[in-house]
Design a protein around this motif. Structure first.
Motif, mmCIF file in Angstrom:
data_model
loop_
_atom_site.group_PDB
_atom_site.id
_atom_site.type_symbol
_atom_site.label_atom_id
_atom_site.label_comp_id
_atom_site.label_asym_id
_atom_site.label_seq_id
_atom_site.Cartn_x
_atom_site.Cartn_y
_atom_site.Cartn_z
ATOM 1 N N VAL A 162 -7.540 -15.071 -5.052
ATOM 2 C CA VAL A 162 -7.146 -13.678 -5.300
ATOM 3 C C VAL A 162 -8.399 -12.912 -5.713
ATOM 4 N N HIS A 163 -8.651 -11.779 -5.058
ATOM 5 C CA HIS A 163 -9.850 -10.979 -5.324
ATOM 6 C C HIS A 163 -9.470 -9.641 -5.943
ATOM 7 N N ASP A 164 -10.383 -9.098 -6.755
ATOM 8 C CA ASP A 164 -10.117 -7.811 -7.396
ATOM 9 C C ASP A 164 -10.519 -6.662 -6.485
ATOM 10 N N ALA A 165 -10.476 -5.438 -7.010
ATOM 11 C CA ALA A 165 -10.730 -4.248 -6.210
ATOM 12 C C ALA A 165 -12.172 -4.164 -5.729
ATOM 13 N N ASN A 166 -13.076 -4.930 -6.342
ATOM 14 C CA ASN A 166 -14.475 -4.955 -5.913
ATOM 15 C C ASN A 166 -14.779 -6.123 -4.982
ATOM 16 N N GLY A 167 -13.752 -6.903 -4.646
ATOM 17 C CA GLY A 167 -13.941 -8.034 -3.754
ATOM 18 C C GLY A 167 -14.356 -9.313 -4.437
ATOM 19 N N ASP A 168 -14.358 -9.336 -5.772
ATOM 20 C CA ASP A 168 -14.762 -10.524 -6.522
ATOM 21 C C ASP A 168 -13.558 -11.434 -6.769
ATOM 22 N N LEU A 169 -13.763 -12.744 -6.669
ATOM 23 C CA LEU A 169 -12.677 -13.695 -6.912
ATOM 24 C C LEU A 169 -12.354 -13.723 -8.403
ATOM 25 N N ILE A 170 -11.105 -13.426 -8.735
ATOM 26 C CA ILE A 170 -10.718 -13.351 -10.147
ATOM 27 C C ILE A 170 -9.585 -14.298 -10.519
ATOM 28 N N LEU A 228 -8.140 -2.659 3.254
ATOM 29 C CA LEU A 228 -7.830 -1.291 2.842
ATOM 30 C C LEU A 228 -9.063 -0.573 2.330
ATOM 31 N N LEU A 229 -9.097 0.745 2.579
ATOM 32 C CA LEU A 229 -10.103 1.625 2.008
ATOM 33 C C LEU A 229 -9.409 2.637 1.106
ATOM 34 N N ALA A 230 -10.010 2.921 -0.033
ATOM 35 C CA ALA A 230 -9.527 3.980 -0.915
ATOM 36 C C ALA A 230 -10.377 5.218 -0.634
ATOM 37 N N VAL A 231 -9.728 6.306 -0.216
ATOM 38 C CA VAL A 231 -10.431 7.516 0.206
ATOM 39 C C VAL A 231 -10.037 8.671 -0.703
ATOM 40 N N ILE A 238 -14.223 5.416 -1.743
ATOM 41 C CA ILE A 238 -14.617 5.077 -3.110
ATOM 42 C C ILE A 238 -14.235 3.645 -3.479
ATOM 43 N N GLY A 239 -13.567 2.937 -2.569
ATOM 44 C CA GLY A 239 -13.185 1.555 -2.828
ATOM 45 C C GLY A 239 -12.821 0.848 -1.535
ATOM 46 N N ALA A 240 -12.973 -0.482 -1.541
ATOM 47 C CA ALA A 240 -12.641 -1.285 -0.365
ATOM 48 C C ALA A 240 -12.246 -2.682 -0.811
ATOM 49 N N THR A 241 -11.197 -3.221 -0.202
ATOM 50 C CA THR A 241 -10.792 -4.584 -0.505
ATOM 51 C C THR A 241 -11.811 -5.566 0.085
ATOM 52 N N ARG A 242 -11.687 -6.820 -0.295
ATOM 53 C CA ARG A 242 -12.636 -7.831 0.180
ATOM 54 C C ARG A 242 -12.620 -7.916 1.702
#
Length: 314
Positions: A162-170, A228-231, A238-242
């Protein structure tokens, strides 16, 4: 059972002696367990259970993830709980943080040590789905005697990262069972379900991170990957999933260095200031159902000004 344990220990030793790690991801994990972490399949590892204080601190740190994940964990448990499975959310250190299971089966999992507050990293207990998933950064199925420790060969464990909103595994989502009759095909179906559930948790975390942004699905890849992209209102990403980051080659904090969505997706966009103004006016008219007077009021300008900006006379 004793013969089964001895057979497992002999199989591990033979695979390591033959240097089979290059041919099998499971044997590669066995090699890490033995050579890097110094574990012995015949020996019970040291107690890896967190203290009450450590577990309380971990719960506090993982609370946002646990809250976002809980509905998905419950839906997944409804699907797999009837097959003697428990559902676990583990931290990035491999510690089980949240668990769903049938009370009648709790003793089996407690005896196996698959319980909240217990560390299931490869360094702690060798090859297992949670720990190996963390090392290899991918969904993993570890079926019974594929575990490194003989203590765990009654378990079949299936995990997805499971990855967070920055694409890091959390975190890691895990489904485990002590049933002996779980076939390879059925384990594959559960693995697919677990991976889909992990992507759903990621999407929920992403929406929570960017609650006011417009969500844009990246075209050209499997929709199930959750790319997904957050626009924002200025059409900046301003954001992108992994999955989106991997597909588009994105890295870093996009909130600090946003990018035009048109550039990333190769779509047309306004390039002149007057084009942007006209787009604002066009949206206002659409919201007003074509009523120009209402649109002008919404924009805070006169009807005559609206007509002038549209290049029309009253």
């Amino acid at each position: 059972m004793i013969r089964h344990v001895r057979s497992h220990e002999e199989a591990v030793a033979a695979a390591l002696a033959q240097g089979a790690a290059a041919k099998s991801s499971i044997v590669a994990s066995w090699a890490r367990s033995a050579n890097v972490h110094g574990l012995d399949p015949a020996r019970k590892p040291r107690d890896e259970r967190l203290t009450e204080g450590e577990l309380r601190a971990l719960h506090q740190r993982m609370e946002p993830v646990s809250i976002a994940a809980r509905p998905t964990l419950e839906r997944l448990f409804q699907a797999v709980g009837g097959f003697g499975a428990s559902v676990i959310l583990a931290s990035e250190e491999g510690v089980a943080v949240d668990r769903l299971g049938k009370p009648s089966e709790d003793r089996d999992f407690a005896d196996a040590g698959l319980w909240t507050g217990t560390r299931w990293s490869e360094s702690a207990v060798g090859t297992n789905a949670i720990g190996t998933c963390l090392v290899e950064r991918r969904p993993v199925v570890v079926n019974r005697d594929q575990h490194f420790l003989s203590l765990n060969i009654e378990l079949t464990c299936i995990s997805a990262p499971v990855h967070d909103a920055n694409g890091d595994l959390i975190a890691v989502l895990d489904v485990s069972t002590v049933r002996k009759d779980l076939g390879e095909g059925f384990a594959g179906l559960i693995s697919h379900s677990a991976t889909e559930a992990a992507r759903k948790i990621e999407a929920d975390l992403f929406h929570a991170r960017f609650p006011k942004a417009r969500m844009v699905l990246v075209p050209g890849i499997d929709r199930g990957l959750g790319a997904l992209l957050a626009v924002d209102a200025d059409d900046l990403v301003i954001g992108a999933t992994r999955a989106a980051r991997q597909h588009l080659g994105l890295s870093g904090d996009l909130t600090k260095a946003p990018l035009p969505v048109s550039d990333l997706l190769g779509v047309e966009a306004h390039v002149r200031p007057e084009d942007g103004e006209r787009a604002v006016i066009t949206r206002a008219i659409a919201r007003a159902g074509g009523n120009l007077s209402a649109a002008a009021r919404a924009l805070g300008i006169s009807r005559a000004t609206l007509h002038r900006k549209l290049g029309r006379s009253e």
